[in-house]
Scaffold this motif. Structure first.
Motif, mmCIF file in Angstrom:
data_model
loop_
_atom_site.group_PDB
_atom_site.id
_atom_site.type_symbol
_atom_site.label_atom_id
_atom_site.label_comp_id
_atom_site.label_asym_id
_atom_site.label_seq_id
_atom_site.Cartn_x
_atom_site.Cartn_y
_atom_site.Cartn_z
ATOM 1 N N TYR A 128 0.844 -1.202 0.000
ATOM 2 C CA TYR A 128 0.000 0.000 0.000
ATOM 3 C C TYR A 128 0.879 1.252 0.000
ATOM 4 O O TYR A 128 1.866 1.346 0.720
ATOM 5 N N CYS A 129 0.460 2.186 -0.819
ATOM 6 C CA CYS A 129 1.233 3.407 -1.054
ATOM 7 C C CYS A 129 1.220 4.354 0.148
ATOM 8 O O CYS A 129 0.174 4.585 0.753
ATOM 9 N N ARG A 130 2.386 4.920 0.446
ATOM 10 C CA ARG A 130 2.487 5.980 1.453
ATOM 11 C C ARG A 130 3.160 7.224 0.873
ATOM 12 O O ARG A 130 3.496 8.128 1.644
ATOM 13 N N CYS A 131 3.392 7.224 -0.446
ATOM 14 C CA CYS A 131 4.094 8.368 -1.054
ATOM 15 C C CYS A 131 3.157 9.293 -1.815
ATOM 16 O O CYS A 131 3.575 10.367 -2.245
ATOM 17 N N TRP A 132 1.925 8.885 -2.010
ATOM 18 C CA TRP A 132 0.926 9.716 -2.684
ATOM 19 C C TRP A 132 1.303 9.994 -4.128
ATOM 20 O O TRP A 132 0.926 11.018 -4.695
ATOM 21 N N ARG A 133 2.045 9.090 -4.740
ATOM 22 C CA ARG A 133 2.420 9.249 -6.145
ATOM 23 C C ARG A 133 1.959 8.063 -6.989
ATOM 24 O O ARG A 133 2.195 8.054 -8.194
ATOM 25 N N SER A 134 1.313 7.083 -6.391
ATOM 26 C CA SER A 134 0.925 5.888 -7.128
ATOM 27 C C SER A 134 -0.248 6.168 -8.058
ATOM 28 O O SER A 134 -1.219 6.828 -7.682
ATOM 29 N N LYS A 135 -0.178 5.618 -9.255
ATOM 30 C CA LYS A 135 -1.308 5.719 -10.181
ATOM 31 C C LYS A 135 -2.373 4.683 -9.850
ATOM 32 O O LYS A 135 -3.445 4.660 -10.460
ATOM 33 N N LEU A 195 -3.069 1.407 -3.623
ATOM 34 C CA LEU A 195 -1.996 0.431 -3.793
ATOM 35 C C LEU A 195 -0.712 1.115 -4.256
ATOM 36 O O LEU A 195 -0.757 2.159 -4.919
ATOM 37 N N CYS A 196 0.398 0.539 -3.923
ATOM 38 C CA CYS A 196 1.711 0.986 -4.396
ATOM 39 C C CYS A 196 1.953 0.462 -5.800
ATOM 40 O O CYS A 196 1.734 -0.719 -6.061
ATOM 41 N N ASP A 197 2.388 1.350 -6.696
ATOM 42 C CA ASP A 197 2.771 0.903 -8.038
ATOM 43 C C ASP A 197 4.263 1.101 -8.307
ATOM 44 O O ASP A 197 4.695 1.067 -9.455
ATOM 45 N N GLY A 198 5.012 1.337 -7.264
ATOM 46 C CA GLY A 198 6.443 1.553 -7.419
ATOM 47 C C GLY A 198 6.813 3.009 -7.668
ATOM 48 O O GLY A 198 7.996 3.342 -7.776
ATOM 49 N N GLY A 199 5.817 3.874 -7.714
ATOM 50 C CA GLY A 199 6.073 5.298 -7.982
ATOM 51 C C GLY A 199 6.958 5.963 -6.942
ATOM 52 O O GLY A 199 7.560 7.015 -7.218
ATOM 53 N N HIS A 200 7.079 5.376 -5.762
ATOM 54 C CA HIS A 200 7.945 5.951 -4.731
ATOM 55 C C HIS A 200 9.405 5.994 -5.191
ATOM 56 O O HIS A 200 10.172 6.827 -4.728
ATOM 57 N N VAL A 201 9.774 5.101 -6.112
ATOM 58 C CA VAL A 201 11.171 5.073 -6.580
ATOM 59 C C VAL A 201 11.509 6.389 -7.290
ATOM 60 O O VAL A 201 12.532 7.020 -7.001
ATOM 61 N N VAL A 221 10.924 7.445 1.169
ATOM 62 C CA VAL A 221 9.650 6.835 1.544
ATOM 63 C C VAL A 221 9.383 5.539 0.786
ATOM 64 O O VAL A 221 9.932 5.291 -0.283
ATOM 65 N N GLY A 222 8.553 4.722 1.375
ATOM 66 C CA GLY A 222 8.198 3.450 0.772
ATOM 67 C C GLY A 222 6.862 2.972 1.302
ATOM 68 O O GLY A 222 6.257 3.596 2.171
ATOM 69 N N PRO A 223 6.403 1.840 0.774
ATOM 70 C CA PRO A 223 5.052 1.365 1.069
ATOM 71 C C PRO A 223 4.921 0.657 2.410
ATOM 72 O O PRO A 223 5.899 0.333 3.077
ATOM 73 N N LEU A 224 3.689 0.412 2.750
ATOM 74 C CA LEU A 224 3.337 -0.483 3.854
ATOM 75 C C LEU A 224 2.959 -1.825 3.246
ATOM 76 O O LEU A 224 2.080 -1.891 2.383
HETATM 77 S S1 FES Z 1 4.005 4.121 -5.124
HETATM 78 FE FE1 FES Z 1 3.703 5.164 -3.251
HETATM 79 S S2 FES Z 1 4.763 3.936 -1.799
HETATM 80 FE FE2 FES Z 1 5.027 2.909 -3.659
#
Ligand code: FES
Ligand code: FES
Lengths: 88, 88
Positions: free
Chosen positions: A54-61, A65-71, A81-84
């Motif tokens: 689950y996303c914690r960076c507020w950048r996921s499309k 859910l986390c889509d790797g956008g935190h990278v 930052v990274g996901p839970l």
């Molecule tokens: S995309 Fe936001 S934590 Fe991974």
């Protein structure tokens, strides 16, 4: 910790330096801005995969859910930052 | 979406305006900055309460849990972030 700093564009150093601390800046640029507060719920018994990020960076499309956008976010900003991860 | 904007302190409008987009700014001021990427795992079978709130604002003093710090963050910045609720 300061997150960005810059001059006044004149090229002269040490004048009109502006420092922005993340404390004064929003962290969610685009997600569900019509909502006063973005809260999501997960019924953990309904998780299907062994691990769900689950996303914690507020950048996921695919938020929440986390889509790797935190990278990309971390690379662009120096953040860390990274996901839970929810594990069954 | 712009998160903060301000002049040069001279009081003159429209000159040397600086606009900071959250995209270029880190979102985690203080939490575990020695870690390259802050990832947390929850084994959902070990959750004790019917609902447990996990922080997504990076302002909680009990991170990775939410302590309500998003309220102050949202108020101070005009942001709209909130926790992820895990429900048993
Ligand atoms: S995309 Fe936001 S934590 Fe991974
Ligand atoms: S304190 Fe961060 S989401 Fe509640």
């Amino acid at each position: 910790v300061n997150f960005c700093s810059f001059g006044d564009g004149s090229g002269r150093k040490g004048r009109r330096m502006v420092v922005v601390r993340a404390e004064g800046v929003g962290i969610n640029p685009d997600i569900r801005k019509s909502e006063e507060k973005v809260v999501d719920s997960v019924v953990v018994t309904e998780l299907s995969k062994p691990t769900t990020a689950y996303c914690r960076c507020w950048r996921s499309k695919t938020f929440p859910l986390c889509d790797g956008g935190h990278v990309q976010h971390n690379k662009a900003t120096g953040d860390n930052v990274g996901p839970l991860l929810l594990k069954k």
